[in-house]
Design an enzyme around this catalytic site. Sequence first.
Site, PDB file in Angstrom:
ATOM      1  N   GLY A  33      39.005   6.438 -69.023  1.00 23.25           N
ATOM      2  CA  GLY A  33      38.969   6.867 -67.663  1.00 23.25           C
ATOM      3  C   GLY A  33      39.129   6.098 -66.531  1.00 23.25           C
ATOM      4  O   GLY A  33      40.606   5.404 -66.462  1.00 23.25           O
ATOM      5  N   ASN A  34      38.494   6.392 -65.350  1.00 23.93           N
ATOM      6  CA  ASN A  34      38.565   5.203 -64.283  1.00 23.93           C
ATOM      7  C   ASN A  34      37.867   5.295 -63.672  1.00 23.93           C
ATOM      8  O   ASN A  34      36.482   5.087 -64.202  1.00 23.93           O
ATOM      9  CB  ASN A  34      39.992   6.248 -63.656  1.00 23.93           C
ATOM     10  CG  ASN A  34      38.750   7.725 -62.592  1.00 23.93           C
ATOM     11  OD1 ASN A  34      37.692   7.439 -62.299  1.00 23.93           O
ATOM     12  ND2 ASN A  34      39.578   9.297 -63.542  1.00 23.93           N
ATOM     13  N   ARG A  35      37.724   4.345 -62.478  1.00 23.48           N
ATOM     14  CA  ARG A  35      36.945   3.258 -61.554  1.00 23.48           C
ATOM     15  C   ARG A  35      36.415   4.402 -60.706  1.00 23.48           C
ATOM     16  O   ARG A  35      35.314   3.518 -59.955  1.00 23.48           O
ATOM     17  CB  ARG A  35      37.056   2.213 -60.976  1.00 23.48           C
ATOM     18  CG  ARG A  35      37.813   1.414 -62.485  1.00 23.48           C
ATOM     19  CD  ARG A  35      38.041   0.149 -62.472  1.00 23.48           C
ATOM     20  NE  ARG A  35      37.039  -0.616 -61.721  1.00 23.48           N
ATOM     21  CZ  ARG A  35      37.810  -1.782 -60.918  1.00 23.48           C
ATOM     22  NH1 ARG A  35      38.566  -2.339 -60.811  1.00 23.48           N
ATOM     23  NH2 ARG A  35      36.374  -2.327 -60.072  1.00 23.48           N
ATOM     24  N   SER A  36      36.396   5.344 -60.672  1.00 22.57           N
ATOM     25  CA  SER A  36      36.194   6.151 -59.391  1.00 22.57           C
ATOM     26  C   SER A  36      34.648   5.820 -59.271  1.00 22.57           C
ATOM     27  O   SER A  36      33.997   6.650 -60.314  1.00 22.57           O
ATOM     28  CB  SER A  36      35.792   7.284 -59.473  1.00 22.57           C
ATOM     29  OG  SER A  36      35.997   8.560 -57.979  1.00 22.57           O
TER      30      SER A  36
END
Length: 231
Positions: A33-36
């Site tokens: 995943g990513n941190r958006s």
Amino acid sequence: RSGESDLGDLSGRRVVVSAGGTRERLDPVRFLGNRSSGRQGYALARAALARGAEVTLVAANVSLADPAGVKVVHVESTAELRDAVLSAAATADAVVMAAAPADFRPESTSDTKIKKADDGSAPSITLQQNPDILKEIAHDRARPDAVIVGFAAETGDATGSVLDLARAKLARKGCDLLVVNDVSGGAVFGSTDNEAVILGADGSAVDVPHGTKSALAHRIWDAVAARIPQR
Ligand code: CTP
Ligand code: CA
């Protein structure tokens, strides 16, 4: 100009906003995943609603409450985000891709939890590229007069400055507007404020000074509203 200017200028318009970061499943308990945070997308949805639009918000893995009055579709992966955005885009006057779709997904996923070996070895993850949703919408143009907006966070590198890379990305994506964040001074992920340049395919560039995500959202809708054909 106040952040709440032009109330009603999106009245009767259908808009789609994507927000958050997608997750690509590895096994039943793990993902890439990513941190958006989704905050800019949520600010865009609220601003469009305040200006009279009918808003569909496609939200990927955010921990934010659904805004009242907005149709929210919750998704997890880039494939699910693509399905939801493409279906809503078919009848939309504007699409704003504020989400951070994962560029890659694991080539395969395990239906059972991946276990570690006793010998200290680790598995490799082979990745494959995800579809580019923004490029697809901008190139297919289900509605030829719809305004398509992308986002880009750039640092600049040996091949070009932030704006050089952003102009090239705008052309490559084929969208009408690209909202560019210069992240060379540190990440904006999770912060409540933002500053940006709104580039147009027509060569325009609007500087939006440091301010709230709501203020930036209104400047983006100003640029969109100016490009939606009058009925
Ligand atoms: N985007 C998309 N589908 C993807 C990846 C990105 O629709 N699979 C959209 C994002 O929502 C954003 C824009 O494309 O509006 C630019 O995203 P960015 O990650 O900057 O572009 P990429 O083409 O993935 O380029 P990079 O290699 O710089 O990550
Ligand atoms: Ca990317």
